[in-house]
Scaffold this motif. Sequence first.
Motif, PDB file in Angstrom:
ATOM      1  N   UNK A 163       0.829  -1.223   0.000  1.00 61.36           N
ATOM      2  CA  UNK A 163       0.000   0.000   0.000  1.00 61.36           C
ATOM      3  C   UNK A 163       0.858   1.265   0.000  1.00 61.36           C
ATOM      4  N   UNK A 164       1.537   1.494  -1.129  1.00 58.64           N
ATOM      5  CA  UNK A 164       2.549   2.546  -1.219  1.00 58.64           C
ATOM      6  C   UNK A 164       2.176   3.888  -0.638  1.00 58.64           C
ATOM      7  N   UNK A 165       1.188   4.567  -1.231  1.00 60.23           N
ATOM      8  CA  UNK A 165       0.846   5.918  -0.794  1.00 60.23           C
ATOM      9  C   UNK A 165       0.289   5.915   0.621  1.00 60.23           C
ATOM     10  N   UNK A 166      -0.611   4.969   0.914  1.00 64.78           N
ATOM     11  CA  UNK A 166      -1.254   4.928   2.230  1.00 64.78           C
ATOM     12  C   UNK A 166      -0.237   4.721   3.346  1.00 64.78           C
ATOM     13  N   UNK A 167       0.693   3.778   3.147  1.00 64.02           N
ATOM     14  CA  UNK A 167       1.683   3.488   4.179  1.00 64.02           C
ATOM     15  C   UNK A 167       2.654   4.648   4.349  1.00 64.02           C
ATOM     16  N   UNK A 168       3.102   5.210   3.239  1.00 65.71           N
ATOM     17  CA  UNK A 168       4.012   6.353   3.337  1.00 65.71           C
ATOM     18  C   UNK A 168       3.338   7.509   4.073  1.00 65.71           C
ATOM     19  N   UNK A 169       2.056   7.733   3.815  1.00 64.48           N
ATOM     20  CA  UNK A 169       1.339   8.808   4.500  1.00 64.48           C
ATOM     21  C   UNK A 169       1.310   8.603   6.004  1.00 64.48           C
ATOM     22  N   UNK A 170       1.097   7.347   6.434  1.00 66.54           N
ATOM     23  CA  UNK A 170       1.051   7.046   7.869  1.00 66.54           C
ATOM     24  C   UNK A 170       2.374   7.395   8.534  1.00 66.54           C
ATOM     25  N   UNK A 171       3.473   6.981   7.926  1.00 66.86           N
ATOM     26  CA  UNK A 171       4.790   7.230   8.521  1.00 66.86           C
ATOM     27  C   UNK A 171       5.158   8.710   8.431  1.00 66.86           C
ATOM     28  N   UNK A 189      -0.975  17.061  -2.235  1.00 66.51           N
ATOM     29  CA  UNK A 189      -0.714  16.655  -0.848  1.00 66.51           C
ATOM     30  C   UNK A 189       0.244  15.457  -0.803  1.00 66.51           C
ATOM     31  N   UNK A 190      -0.045  14.420  -1.592  1.00 66.63           N
ATOM     32  CA  UNK A 190       0.813  13.233  -1.604  1.00 66.63           C
ATOM     33  C   UNK A 190       2.062  13.447  -2.455  1.00 66.63           C
ATOM     34  N   UNK A 191       2.020  14.459  -3.323  1.00 63.15           N
ATOM     35  CA  UNK A 191       3.183  14.759  -4.156  1.00 63.15           C
ATOM     36  C   UNK A 191       3.466  13.703  -5.188  1.00 63.15           C
ATOM     37  N   UNK A 192       2.403  13.130  -5.775  1.00 64.44           N
ATOM     38  CA  UNK A 192       2.616  12.057  -6.735  1.00 64.44           C
ATOM     39  C   UNK A 192       1.521  12.029  -7.786  1.00 64.44           C
ATOM     40  N   UNK A 193       1.844  11.371  -8.891  1.00 63.96           N
ATOM     41  CA  UNK A 193       0.842  11.121  -9.937  1.00 63.96           C
ATOM     42  C   UNK A 193      -0.130  10.055  -9.461  1.00 63.96           C
ATOM     43  N   UNK A 194      -1.341  10.099 -10.012  1.00 64.06           N
ATOM     44  CA  UNK A 194      -2.362   9.091  -9.727  1.00 64.06           C
ATOM     45  C   UNK A 194      -2.935   8.593 -11.048  1.00 64.06           C
ATOM     46  N   UNK A 195      -3.275   7.315 -11.085  1.00 66.25           N
ATOM     47  CA  UNK A 195      -3.959   6.780 -12.261  1.00 66.25           C
ATOM     48  C   UNK A 195      -5.393   7.301 -12.285  1.00 66.25           C
ATOM     49  N   UNK A 196      -6.037   7.232 -13.445  1.00 59.75           N
ATOM     50  CA  UNK A 196      -7.409   7.738 -13.570  1.00 59.75           C
ATOM     51  C   UNK A 196      -8.346   7.100 -12.554  1.00 59.75           C
ATOM     52  N   UNK A 197      -8.170   5.801 -12.307  1.00 62.00           N
ATOM     53  CA  UNK A 197      -9.082   5.112 -11.398  1.00 62.00           C
ATOM     54  C   UNK A 197      -8.716   5.307  -9.930  1.00 62.00           C
ATOM     55  N   UNK A 235      -8.080  12.984  -4.593  1.00 57.44           N
ATOM     56  CA  UNK A 235      -7.176  11.856  -4.349  1.00 57.44           C
ATOM     57  C   UNK A 235      -7.907  10.796  -3.532  1.00 57.44           C
ATOM     58  N   UNK A 236      -7.820   9.550  -3.967  1.00 55.83           N
ATOM     59  CA  UNK A 236      -8.538   8.473  -3.286  1.00 55.83           C
ATOM     60  C   UNK A 236      -7.960   8.159  -1.917  1.00 55.83           C
ATOM     61  N   UNK A 237      -6.763   8.662  -1.615  1.00 55.99           N
ATOM     62  CA  UNK A 237      -6.142   8.387  -0.319  1.00 55.99           C
ATOM     63  C   UNK A 237      -6.339   9.530   0.677  1.00 55.99           C
ATOM     64  N   UNK A 238      -6.031  10.760   0.242  1.00 54.36           N
ATOM     65  CA  UNK A 238      -6.069  11.882   1.195  1.00 54.36           C
ATOM     66  C   UNK A 238      -7.208  12.856   0.921  1.00 54.36           C
ATOM     67  N   UNK A 239      -7.921  12.653  -0.195  1.00 55.19           N
ATOM     68  CA  UNK A 239      -9.107  13.448  -0.566  1.00 55.19           C
ATOM     69  C   UNK A 239      -8.784  14.903  -0.930  1.00 55.19           C
ATOM     70  N   UNK A 240      -7.529  15.187  -1.192  1.00 51.85           N
ATOM     71  CA  UNK A 240      -7.155  16.505  -1.707  1.00 51.85           C
ATOM     72  C   UNK A 240      -7.661  16.648  -3.138  1.00 51.85           C
ATOM     73  N   UNK A 241      -8.069  17.854  -3.523  1.00 47.41           N
ATOM     74  CA  UNK A 241      -8.484  18.104  -4.900  1.00 47.41           C
ATOM     75  C   UNK A 241      -7.267  17.907  -5.806  1.00 47.41           C
ATOM     76  N   UNK A 242      -7.419  17.027  -6.796  1.00 47.73           N
ATOM     77  CA  UNK A 242      -6.283  16.748  -7.675  1.00 47.73           C
ATOM     78  C   UNK A 242      -6.134  17.871  -8.701  1.00 47.73           C
ATOM     79  N   UNK A 243      -4.934  17.958  -9.237  1.00 50.27           N
ATOM     80  CA  UNK A 243      -4.634  18.965 -10.249  1.00 50.27           C
ATOM     81  C   UNK A 243      -4.230  18.256 -11.538  1.00 50.27           C
TER      82      UNK A 243
END
Length: 528
Positions: free
Chosen positions: A88-96, A183-191, A364-372
């Motif tokens: 769980x890449x993004x989710x786990x990194x966010x926790x730490x 917020x996560x500082x990363x690209x996200x896939x469409x889904x 964002x499906x993880x942090x719910x920030x408005x994507x750009x």
Amino acid sequence: MDIPKIYDPKKVEEKWYRFWEEKGYFSASPDPVLKGQKKKFVVMMPPPNVTGIIHMGHVIDNTLQDILVRWRRMQGYETLWQPGIDHAGIATQNVVEKELAREGKTRFDLGREEFIRRVWEWKEKYGNTILQQLRKLGVSAHWGRTKFTLDPDMYRAVMEAFVRLYSEGLIYKGTRIINWCPRCGTALADDEVEHEPEQGHLWYIKYPLEDGSGYITVATTRPETYLGDTAVAVNPDDERYRDLIGKRVRLPLVDWTRKSFAPGGEGSDVGPSIPVIADPLVDLEFGTGAVKVTPAHDPADYEIGVKHGLPAVVVMDPKAVMNENAGPYKGLDRFEARKKIVEDLEKAGFIEKIEDHEHNVGHCYRCHTVIEPYISEQWFVRMRPLADKAMDAVKSGEVSIIPDFWKKVYFHWLEDVRDWCISRQIWWGHRIPVYYCEDCGEITVSVEKPEKCPRCGSPRIKQDEDVLDTWFSSWLWPISTLGWPEDTDWLRAFYPGDVLVTGWDILFFWVARMIMSGTHFMGKAPFK
């Protein structure tokens, strides 16, 4: 015999579950299958996130799997229920990262190597919680074969898949509009983008014609991005604007030179004078029928920009803060900039009107920030050839989807599939196996890090900084857990599997992609 009036599960369940495990009642072996002594029955457990704790979805999902597994086991099948956990890449990194924030630190203060060590430390401490909870539920999985998507053998499978797809021309690096989470500082896939209806506004902005003959009004929901406009577009069939096609307008308030996007270098100058172009993609019914074209910040505008050879001007940095192309608005958050820009446009008389407008906004499906929407260089999987195989697997009856009506959704997703953005700008995960020579620029794609450049012999080799989308390891789950790319007894005995029990919400995220990887790498779908 003294029978307690109240059932105490602690005195009963732990004792008997431990007995079942010690006796190997949940275990499977490839030998009786390969020798033809038993039929096999295989269920791949959807690997829960390492950050997860059990919820009712897990309870019902695993209960249904357990019923099927115990039924076949009692019928004499050699039954493998394959368990495991996803990193769980993004989710786990966010926790730490949140833990670090409480210490007043960021991952950049620690550096990549130390940060990854810290995540592993967290994983060892908390990461097995959900598997222990599943044991408490009575799940009869083959726990001795529990896999983690970052185990060495699983890691190697991911590297092998990337290298093979790259060599086949199915993975490429390209400049595209991607979904970016500031917020996560990363690209996200469409889904990985969740669209939610929001009440916003349509701002009608007047763009003066350069010849002084008037102006053209465009409607936008994101006025802060007008600073990146490189054209105004109208539909060629729109009689209202036919005489304006080919003329030029000036961006209101803009009296500075902007720079176009250029990967790895400095872009060319882009002035405030922009053309009026004709394109059939323009919706005659939206707003005024004339639209601003911002190739660096809108997917449809990007396509128009490519078609018409327009420059792309990026007006925000990766944190969604306005950059030097935004002139006096540099340093403002995108939403602060929106307020200030609208205020300045109103003062100067460039706002014709403002209307209330409800529209879908991506989060964002993880942090719910408005994507750009953001133009960027990323790694992609070319999906069309893989999606066609996945569609054929269902159309031919090789794979059944129950309930049947979900087939329509499945086909809809795959018919409209876009190339999959697989690179993520985080540190926790499978690092992309692409290596760059710092002396001659040669690019090497290989499972193992090369000791020297194959072209010039230099030992100065640098690996790509990005990691792969979590789903890139998950889509290999039915084969990587059985030892692929090696030709193991487990793979020969237990692939393809039989049943997958999972939620409809990951039918495309995970299920369709597993069918793609299975049909591509093994020639067979991973379940029936």
